[in-house]
Design an enzyme around this catalytic site. Structure first.
Site, mmCIF file in Angstrom:
data_model
loop_
_atom_site.group_PDB
_atom_site.id
_atom_site.type_symbol
_atom_site.label_atom_id
_atom_site.label_comp_id
_atom_site.label_asym_id
_atom_site.label_seq_id
_atom_site.Cartn_x
_atom_site.Cartn_y
_atom_site.Cartn_z
ATOM 1 N N GLU A 60 -1.656 12.520 54.097
ATOM 2 C CA GLU A 60 -2.539 12.880 52.990
ATOM 3 C C GLU A 60 -2.223 12.125 51.708
ATOM 4 O O GLU A 60 -3.123 11.827 50.918
ATOM 5 C CB GLU A 60 -2.444 14.390 52.719
ATOM 6 N N ASP A 78 -15.095 11.008 49.416
ATOM 7 C CA ASP A 78 -15.386 11.436 50.789
ATOM 8 C C ASP A 78 -16.485 12.486 50.860
ATOM 9 O O ASP A 78 -16.703 13.102 51.908
ATOM 10 C CB ASP A 78 -14.119 11.974 51.465
ATOM 11 N N THR A 83 -10.367 16.265 45.236
ATOM 12 C CA THR A 83 -9.353 16.602 46.229
ATOM 13 C C THR A 83 -8.038 16.766 45.478
ATOM 14 O O THR A 83 -7.706 15.940 44.618
ATOM 15 C CB THR A 83 -9.239 15.482 47.276
#
Length: 282
Positions: A60, A78, A83
C-alpha cells in the site's frame, strides 16, 4: 481500500517477477507440510498482526513502517477520492467517514469533525467537494493524536481484520491464510461493487476450485486457488493492473510452506525487495 500509483506496473512485468522469485525460492522453505490448517499462533497474535501490517504496508505504501501511515493522505486517481491512513481508508467508499465519526465521538470538537457533512456528501464518488487542502492538512495533523490512531485501528479491525481472520479460521487456515484473506479484504472489500470483485466472490470461486482445509482439502492447493481467483479479480478492475502483492509475495510464502507466517520472510512488491527477519536477526 486503496491501490498505490505504482499499480501501473504491467501484468506481464508482474508475471516475470513471479517466475524469477519462485524459481529462486523453490525448496527453500521451512519444512512445514501443507495440511488441514497450520498449527500455531493465528494472525490475531500481536506479533503476527504486526507482520501482517508490514506486509500490507509494503504493497500500500512501499514501506514496512506502517505506523508512519496514520498521517498519510492523497488522491491517487483510482476513482475512490482521497486515500488515507494505515490501510487506505477512502472518502469514496465510506470507511474514511467511519474513521472520522469514531474520532469525533472520542474527541468532540476535533479539527476533522467539521468535515463530516462533506464526507457524507461525497460517499460513493471521487469528489473533493467541501474537503480539499483544509481537510488533508487536518487529517495529517490528527495523526499525532492517539485517539485518531485508535479510531483508525478500530475501523481496520471492525471492517477488515476481524471478519477476514474469523472467516479464515472457519476455513481451517493458519496465519498465512488468514493474512491472505485480510489483504484481499483490504484491497477488494467484502462484497462486489460496480466494476469490482469483492472478497466473498473470490472465496466462492476458490471453494469451487478446491476444498478448504476445513472441508478436508490441502491448504496449499486451496490457497493457490484463492490467489488465482484474486489475480483474476485484480485484472478485472481498470485501476488494478499489478499483481505482485500476490505473485511475488503471498504465492511465494505458500510455495515455501510458511503456513504459520514464519519468519524470515522475503518478498517483492512492484519489484522492490523486502525482508522481515527472525527475532534473532537471521
Amino acid at each position: 481500500m486503496k491501490l498505490t500509483p505504482r499499480s501501473l506496473v504491467s501484468p506481464l512485468a508482474a508475471l516475470a517477477m513471479a517466475v524469477a522469485m519462485l524459481s529462486g525460492c523453490t525448496g527453500a522453505g521451512t519444512g512445514t507440510q501443507s495440511g488441514k490448517g497450520a498449527a500455531g499462533a493465528g494472525l490475531d497474535d500481536p506479533a503476527k498482526k504486526d507482520i501482517a501490517m508490514q506486509l500490507v504496508s509494503s504493497a500500500e505504501n512501499s514501506t514496512l513502517d506502517w505506523k508512519a501511515q496514520y498521517t498519510y493522505i492523497q488522491d491517487i486517481g483510482d476513482g475512490r477520492g482521497y486515500t488515507a491512513g494505515i490501510i487506505g481508508f477512502c472518502s469514496g467508499t465510506g470507511d474514511m467517514l467511519s474513521v472520522v465519526e469514531r474520532y469525533a465521538k472520542a474527541r468532540p470538537g476535533n479539527p476533522l469533525e467539521r468535515f463530516l457533512p462533506a464526507l457524507r456528501a461525497v460517499a460513493g464518488t471521487d469528489a473533493h467537494t467541501g474537503l480539499g487542502r483544509p481537510f488533508t492538512e487536518a487529517w495529517s495533523a490528527a495523526g499525532g493524536d492517539a485517539a485518531f490512531r485508535t479510531a483508525q485501528d478500530t475501523e481496520r479491525d471492525r471492517s477488515y481484520f476481524d471478519p477476514a481472520v474469523s472467516r479464515a479460521k472457519e476455513d481451517g487456515l493458519g496465519a498465512l491464510g488468514q493474512f491472505i484473506y485480510y489483504d484481499a479484504y483490504v484491497m477488494h472489500g467484502a462484497g462486489d461493487t460496480e466494476g469490482t470483485v469483492g472478497f466473498r466472490t473470490i472465496r466462492r470461486q476458490a471453494l469451487a476450485a478446491d476444498a478448504s482445509p476445513a472441508e478436508g482439502g490441502d491448504e496449499a492447493a486451496y490457497l493457490d486457488a484463492f490467489l488465482d481467483a484474486r489475480v483474476a479479480a485484480i485484472r478485472k478492475e481498470p485501476s488494478h493492473t499489478d499483481t505482485s502483492r500476490v505473485e511475488t509475495a503471498q504465492r511465494v510464502f505458500v510455495r515455501q510452506g510458511r503456513f504459520g507466517l514464519e519468519t524470515p520472510l522475503r518478498w517483492k512488491v512492484y519489484d522492490d525487495s523486502y525482508v522481515i527477519k527472525d527475532p534473532d536477526g537471521s
